[in-house]
Design a protein around this motif. Structure first.
Motif: not given
Length: 826
Positions: A631-642
């Motif tokens: 619910s924001s247009d300012h955010y951070t995503l953190k993931y691990r991907a393989r």
């Protein structure tokens, strides 16, 4: 045309308009909803390039059953009993079936040539043998279903022919009937016995007394004996009455486009696949149909009779009033090649084709052309050397292209010095392909399959092209991202703006053609296509109607246009939504992701074990979304991907609103060669930024995405990958251009509104006094609207009379989602 990843749009490069372009029509595009009046100033004395006499053409390729089961009017499927389930497998009896009260009445099998049972000729590899034990009370039927039905039309007469030999006593009738046999639409007696040791041709006609779009053809036997059959052919009336001709409704759709040239026969169809025998070999496609072997169209998954052969292509071009543009094979096919030092047979084949088309009747092949009914030369003026054979990767049918080109060029120039030669440039993955050789070339063939925004932004693409270099033939172009289901209005309008840009630069882009044209709805291998059909119906997409009305209203010379943009300087709307979701995706690759959130499996074969979500299939465009809302247009995503296994990397989805509006981070895309951020807006795709990069199988990567409004930063394993701003869709707005037709004295103004609100255009005319005017308009209620076979005229050109305000001003309503062509008489 080649198979390519449909999502691959290539980098979008927007060129700035030069201030002092000499007499090139100018553009202004409004980026916000359009309400205020748009002022367009036109000076009829300020002229630009003359319009090329070959400016608009068509490109025919046998794809989607465009030939057999399409434009080629033959109604019998598998007429020579040569078709099989797939290339390399034995022929079967597809399209054919039998009806008998008892199995003992009729035995049917394919036979191959023997000394005792020779076939019709060397071109035929199979024939059908029928062992018949019928009676007048219990006849047996050999049935052909046609290409997904035969269109029986009341009062229509059909020409039947077939070859037979054997020993049979009894009658043979030909019929058209319903699928269940309950209704009989036509019946005629063919013969009352067969007693021929050699092959004999039988011919007759049938006239239908009923209508059925899914009728079947049948040969009915009521006697006893053995009959061998081959080349069973049934033709309706054809376009311009040609003996081995075209389906009239489909050919008429081409004729209405007023094509100035016709490129043929492909496309990948030129090259073939697996074997050079699957390429288009012109000499095998001429002469009586029973002498044509046909070949496997492996690229598009079916066998072709070559009923539309080299002669028929040339004849069709002539019947359409179009110049023939022939594409030749340079010794390359999908999966193989002839070494560059062994090309002479391919060169000889090309020279022989040119002699057939252009040679005097005293030449070997000119005499053959005359024998087949056309003493006058067809006059090929344009010849393309290869099809998409100049890619940087030699695995993509691109071995030593320039060397191959030059060998062909020298041989052709020596005998036909006036033919204009067209060279290949990079066909995909490059928005500005170049000719990388010093060899002389007349035109370069550019191919673009992109989204509506790309085409709209390419309005000025050719303004800055070097006029001293080769001219451009845009041989294939179409919106292939964001076109909807069959082809929507957004796609058509993007293409229309691009076409206006090509008109403005007709001195450097003298030829262009949309691709592909036809699709039989029962075997759609490629979308979108301009014309969709089945056995009895046909419809044009909005793109078709753009391709129809633009050539009908082209003019003879460009006229200067200045458009005042009332929206210049207004703030653009933010792209990043206030509420969105995030998630994961793959494209033809298995991959895994770590997440703490609950997820929704949107598409693909996903599974979740603990905190790891995995895609286990090689499906394309798979999506898995986290359930929680951002619910924001300012955010951070953190993931691990393989990346687990497959040709691509993995996708991180962000700014997800719905299936038509989101962004994704594409890591290891394009065959694991590029990283990119791509935006999906209204179903169309924009590429924001890209850079070379790849990822390893089996290795976990840390991915961080910071979204601050439309500013996006991306880190891969703590390395800053991108720091960019999401791209505005600049395709929405008003686009205008003008030409004058010196033949009629009319001024022709084109105005496209790609936005979602109507406006009014005020046309101010200088050095031109308006007496009367009319507008030809193609409009839709929504950019996503389409035509269908059930509703073929949902989007259809209309015409309206306009009243000038005095001699020098004209007000025109410009609806949302519309192409408006205003013809003004003085």
């Amino acid at each position: 045309m080649s198979r390519m990843p449909q999502y691959h749009c290539g980098p979008i490069i927007r060129k700035r308009m030069k201030k002092n372009l000499p007499l090139i029509a100018l553009l202004a595009a409004a980026a916000l909803p359009l309400q205020a009046q748009v002022n367009i100033n036109i000076d009829a004395q300020q002229r630009g390039p003359k319009i090329s006499p070959t400016h608009y053409g068509i490109f025919f390729e046998d794809i989607n059953h465009a030939a057999d089961g399409g434009l080629y009017a033959e109604l019998i499927r598998n007429r020579s009993f040569e078709d099989g389930p797939r290339y390399g497998q034995p022929a079967d009896l597809q399209g054919w079936s039998v009806y008998a009260a008892s199995p003992s009445q009729l035995e049917m099998k394919l036979i191959q040539p023997t000394k005792k049972q020779p076939l019709l000729n060397a071109a035929q590899h199979n024939a059908l043998q029928l062992n018949i034990a019928a009676t007048p009370q219990n006849p047996v039927c050999l049935v052909n279903e046609g290409f997904w039905g035969i269109n029986a039309v009341q009062g229509r007469t059909y020409r039947l022919s077939f070859w037979a030999r054997g020993k049979y006593k009894g009658t043979v009738k030909a019929t058209l009937c319903s699928q269940d046999g309950s209704a009989l639409y036509a019946e005629t007696m063919v013969c009352d016995f067969v007693a021929d040791k050699t092959w004999r041709k039988f011919e007759t006609t049938l006239t239908a007394d009923g209508n059925d779009p899914r009728a079947q053809f049948a040969l009915v036997f009521d006697g006893v004996g053995t009959v061998n059959l081959d080349v069973v052919s049934l033709f309706p009336p054809t376009f311009r009455g040609r003996e081995n001709g075209m389906r009239p409704d489909l050919a008429s759709m081409l004729w209405q486009m007023h094509p100035k040239f016709m490129r043929f026969p492909g496309g990948c169809f030129v090259e073939g696949q697996e074997s050079p025998d699957n390429a288009f070999r012109w000499e095998r496609t001429i002469g009586p149909i029973e002498e044509r072997e046909g070949h496997w169209n492996v690229n598009w998954g079916y066998r072709t009779t070559d009923g539309i052969g080299f002669h028929e292509y040339l004849q069709l071009a002539e019947d359409l009033g179009a110049k023939p543009l022939y594409v030749v094979n340079v010794g390359l096919w999908h999966g193989g090649m002839t070494p560059v030092d062994s090309l002479q047979p391919w060169i000889d084949e090309t020279l022989a084709a040119l002699e057939y088309a252009n040679g005097d009747v005293t030449t070997k092949y000119g005499a053959l052309r005359a024998k087949y009914g056309h003493p006058e030369p067809f006059n090929i003026e344009y010849l393309e050397i290869g099809n998409e054979n100049n890619q940087p990767d030699p695995r993509q049918q691109s071995d030593h292209y320039y060397d191959r080109y030059e060998k062909f060029r020298q041989a052709i120039r020596a005998k036909y010095p006036n033919i204009k030669l067209i060279g290949n440039v990079v066909a995909w993955g490059d928005d500005n392909p170049k000719w990388g050789s010093t060899y002389q070339v007349d035109l370069l063939d550019e191919h673009y399959y992109r989204n509506p925004a790309w085409f709209a932004e390419a309005f000025h693409k050719y303004d800055s092209y070097d006029r001293r270099g080769p001219k451009i033939y845009v041989g294939e172009y179409a919106v292939t991202n964001g076109f909807g289901d069959l082809g929507n209005m957004n796609a058509a309008l993007g293409e229309a703006v691009y076409m206006m840009g090509m008109e403005n630069n007709s001195d450097i882009v003298p030829l262009n053609s949309y691709a592909p044209i036809f699709v039989n709805e029962n075997d759609a291998k490629w979308r979108p296509d301009m014309i969709r059909f089945n056995s009895h119906r046909v419809m044009g997409t909005p793109s078709y109607y753009v391709q129809m009305i633009m050539p009908q209203n082209i003019g003879t010379q460009v006229v200067r246009v200045e458009q005042q943009n009332p929206y210049k300087g207004l703030k653009q709307k933010q792209i990043t939504p206030k509420t969105s979701r995030a998630g994961f995706g793959t494209w033809g690759t298995r991959a895994s992701f770590e997440t703490q959130q609950d997820v929704d499996f949107v598409y693909g074969d996903w599974k979740k074990e603990g905190n790891v979500v995995s895609q286990t299939s090689r499906k394309e465009a798979t999506i898995c979304l986290e359930k929680n809302l951002i619910s924001s247009d300012h955010y951070t995503l953190k993931y691990r991907a393989r990346k687990d296994r497959g040709p691509e990397g993995f996708l991180i989805i962000f700014n997800y609103v719905d299936e038509r509006n989101y962004c994704w981070l594409n890591i290891g895309g394009w065959g694991n060669t590029l990283h990119a951020i791509e935006q999906i807006s209204g179903g169309g795709k924009l590429q924001t930024v890209e850079k070379p990069g790849r990822v390893e199988d089996g290795r976990w990567y840390d991915v961080r995405i910071e979204v601050n409004g439309d500013n996006v930063k991306v880190w891969l394993d703590d390395e800053l990958l991108f720091d960019t701003v999401l791209k505005q869709d600049l395709s929405k707005g008003i686009f205008s251009s003008a030409t004058i037709d010196d033949r009629t004295g009319e001024l022709i103004v084109k105005v496209v509104n790609t936005g979602d609100e109507m406006t009014t255009a005020s046309l101010s005319l200088q050095h031109f006094q308006a007496r009367s005017a009319r507008v030809i308009r193609l409009a839709a209620n929504d950019g996503m609207d389409e035509n269908t076979l059930q509703n073929p005229t949902n989007i259809y050109p209309t015409e309206q009379t306009l009243s000038p305000e005095g001699n020098d001003r004209l007000l025109v309503e410009i609806p949302a989602y519309s192409l408006n062509i205003i013809r003004i008489k003085q």
